[in-house]
Design an enzyme around this catalytic site. Structure first.
Site, mmCIF file in Angstrom:
data_model
loop_
_atom_site.group_PDB
_atom_site.id
_atom_site.type_symbol
_atom_site.label_atom_id
_atom_site.label_comp_id
_atom_site.label_asym_id
_atom_site.label_seq_id
_atom_site.Cartn_x
_atom_site.Cartn_y
_atom_site.Cartn_z
ATOM 1 N N SER A 254 0.710 -1.269 -0.169
ATOM 2 C CA SER A 254 -0.083 0.171 -0.129
ATOM 3 C C SER A 254 0.634 1.205 -0.027
ATOM 4 C CB SER A 254 -0.971 0.050 1.315
ATOM 5 O OG SER A 254 -0.157 0.266 2.382
ATOM 6 N N LYS A 255 0.209 2.405 -0.098
ATOM 7 C CA LYS A 255 0.807 3.834 -0.070
ATOM 8 C C LYS A 255 1.969 3.901 0.606
ATOM 9 C CE LYS A 255 -2.521 6.366 -2.156
ATOM 10 N NZ LYS A 255 -3.781 5.625 -2.291
ATOM 11 N N ARG A 256 1.891 3.433 2.055
ATOM 12 C CA ARG A 256 2.848 3.445 2.913
ATOM 13 C C ARG A 256 4.234 2.985 2.894
ATOM 14 N NH1 ARG A 256 2.863 -0.446 6.952
ATOM 15 N NH2 ARG A 256 1.367 -1.954 6.536
ATOM 16 N N HIS A 257 4.120 1.948 1.614
ATOM 17 C CA HIS A 257 5.349 1.267 1.447
ATOM 18 C C HIS A 257 6.202 2.059 0.353
ATOM 19 C CE1 HIS A 257 2.837 -2.266 2.968
ATOM 20 N NE2 HIS A 257 3.993 -2.384 3.466
ATOM 21 N N GLY A 258 5.762 3.131 0.176
ATOM 22 C CA GLY A 258 6.189 3.971 -1.042
ATOM 23 C C GLY A 258 5.552 3.860 -2.409
#
Length: 481
Positions: A254-258
């Site tokens: 998801s987004k928090r992974h980059g």
RNA sequence: GGUCCCAUCGUCUAGUGGUUAGGACGCUGGCCUCUCACGCCGGAAGCCGGGGUUCAACUCCCCGUGGGACUACCA
């Protein structure tokens, strides 16, 4: 498998940019269709009126096109099973809802959000799977009339029969769910818009989908959908649920992974073939340890058996490695094509093609992503010439400056041009300066490129040419005396 | 919590009862006598644990453990 040609679909909802996980699902379906000479259908699931956006849809189509994933039927293409936007198929869902109402397989539910939430919390506190317990299932006609009169909106729930629901997943094998554990689910919301599971079943049936290939996150939905197929009297398609792409912490990417969207990777200078190759490789294998494949080879070797059952962590390093590999192997012409936006961004759109090709050829070994081209273009640009701290340091003593002066002297007195320059002049330098090896070349590199590292020096001679070399050497001398 | 899914180097994988457990990324040593990069040659690194089944288990079964997905009037 039957002898009819398979029909598969990719059915995204345009509520965000195309995620690589979804792109991989699209790719699997597309590869499956190509491999078996079937059809690939694009269907837009835009029933969530709040989150859906036309911009996302346009971007989605653009991203798929960029990846080279073309659809046989769908938006902008038409086809016999249209329309291909769920928002334009509302009457179809209505018709089938009425069938189910008539057959008494569904019932109106008047529960409010608060009531449902209370029930959910209560079940969780009793350590049970939260589900709808059927409060409105057996309402009398009178009660229903009363609630309608109160102006309570009704959603329609499917009455889930008890019993096992089984199916054979093409990737995971035999699957089994228990109906009594499911709880009646909503198929049409109180605003009249069908819920996902209902719309999917009707569309997949009407669009004659033979194989539903999608992410593991839909595994439990399959049970609900199978119930609907049965109630509607439709023959269900085959199902295949692939594992998901994971972030570094093993949770769903998801987004928090980059970076996670196709768009982001394109903007970072990843080639479309590379993303395709990587996505096809991730969580799978092509056989015989082959990892770098052309689209045709990927189509040829594609098989659902090949898909892994466990989630795979997205490895950006490997993606970058693959990208650098393609950059080194790709033809200069196509490479230049993909490079164009980055060249423009660096301010070198005006560069003549011949020169661009020569520079590209000289620096491609040093580049990992297309976005890096700017810094290399600048090295060959006289107006951007400047000496780095490391270069200045090398040029700081008299011995190294002597090398630079010697070359400048040779340059001023030679008839050689272009490619000849390096070949004719450099061999004269050891004798002239008494230096060779690193002591000879590093000063030259520093003075000519302004840097302490970079592509082969002879490339600079042929690309830069005599006057540019003279200009740079003079500037280097001026800057260090 | 419940339902379901999964389990080989750090990561992606090959392997389907008998292998020195293979490859790739990354890491690392060396070579290629201008650097970086490329390329080439090496190295370290793995079968989650415990029970079975079997002459023989990474491979089959069971139980643990670990991880994940789902659990909405989102898709």
């Amino acid at each position: 498998m039957t002898n009819i040609l398979p029909r598969v679909r990719f059915a995204p909802s345009p509520t965000g940019e195309l995620h690589v996980g979804n792109a991989r699902t699209a790719l699997f379906n597309w590869l499956f269709a190509k491999h078996y000479h079937g059809s690939f259908i694009l269907r837009i699931e835009d029933t969530d009126q709040v989150r859906t956006s036309k911009v996302f849809e346009a971007n989605l189509r653009q991203d798929l096109a960029w990846l080279g994933i073309e659809w046989d039927e769908g938006p902008g293409k038409g086809g016999p099973c249209g329309p291909y936007h769920q928002s334009e198929r509302l009457s179809l869902y209505r018709t089938h809802l009425e069938r189910l109402i008539a057959a008494e397989l569904v019932y109106p539910c008047y529960c409010t959000d608060e009531e449902l939430e209370t029930e959910r919390l209560s079940l969780i506190s009793r350590k049970m799977m939260p589900r709808y317990m059927g409060k409105c299932r057996n309402l009398t006609a009178e009660t229903r009339r009363r609630l309608e009169a109160e102006g309570r909106p009704a959603a329609y729930r499917f009455h889930v029969p008890p019993g096992a629901i089984t199916f054979h997943d093409l990737i995971r094998g035999p699957m089994r769910f228990e109906g009594s554990a499911l709880g009646d689910f909503i198929i049409v919301r109180s605003n009249g818009i069908p819920a996902y599971n209902f719309a999917v079943v009707i569309d997949d049936h009407l669009m004659k989908i033979t194989h539903v290939i999608r992410g593991e996150d839909h595994l439990s939905n399959t049970a609900l959908q199978l119930l609907l197929y049965r109630a509607l009297g439709f023959a269900p398609p085959q199902f295949a649920h692939h594992a998901l792409i994971l972030g570094w912490d093993r949770s769903k990417l998801s987004k928090r992974h980059g970076s996670t969207t196709v768009r982001e990777f394109r903007e970072q200078g990843i080639l479309p073939q590379v993303l395709i190759n990587y996505l096809a490789l991730l969580g799978a294998s092509f056989g015989e340890g082959k990892e770098v494949c052309t689209i045709d080879e990927i189509i040829e070797s594609f098989s659902l058996n090949r898909a892994g059952k466990s989630g795979a962590i997205f490895d950006k390093d490997k993606l970058l490695w693959l990208n650098s590999l393609y950059i080194r192997k790709e033809s200069l012409t196509t490479l230049t094509g993909y490079m164009q936006p980055f060249i423009k961004e660096a301010g070198y759109a005006h560069l003549e093609e011949a020169r661009l090709h020569r520079i590209l050829d000289a620096v491609r070994d040093n580049i990992t992503s297309l976005a890096e081209i700017g810094t290399y273009l600048r090295i060959f640009d006289d107006s951007a010439y400047e000496l780095s701290a490391g270069a200045l340091q090398i040029l700081a003593d008299d011995e190294t400056r002597k090398v630079v002066l010697s070359l400048l002297d040779l340059l001023n007195n030679t008839d050689a041009e272009g490619d000849e320059l390096y070949r004719t002049l450099i061999p004269l330098l050891p004798e002239k300066t008494g230096l060779r090896g690193k002591k000879l070349f590093m000063p030259l590199r520093a003075a000519i490129t302004g840097q302490t590292k970079g592509p082969e020096l002879d490339r600079f001679f042929s690309i830069l040419g005599k006057s540019s070399l003279q200009y740079r050497l003079r500037k280097a001398i001026a800057a260090t005396t």
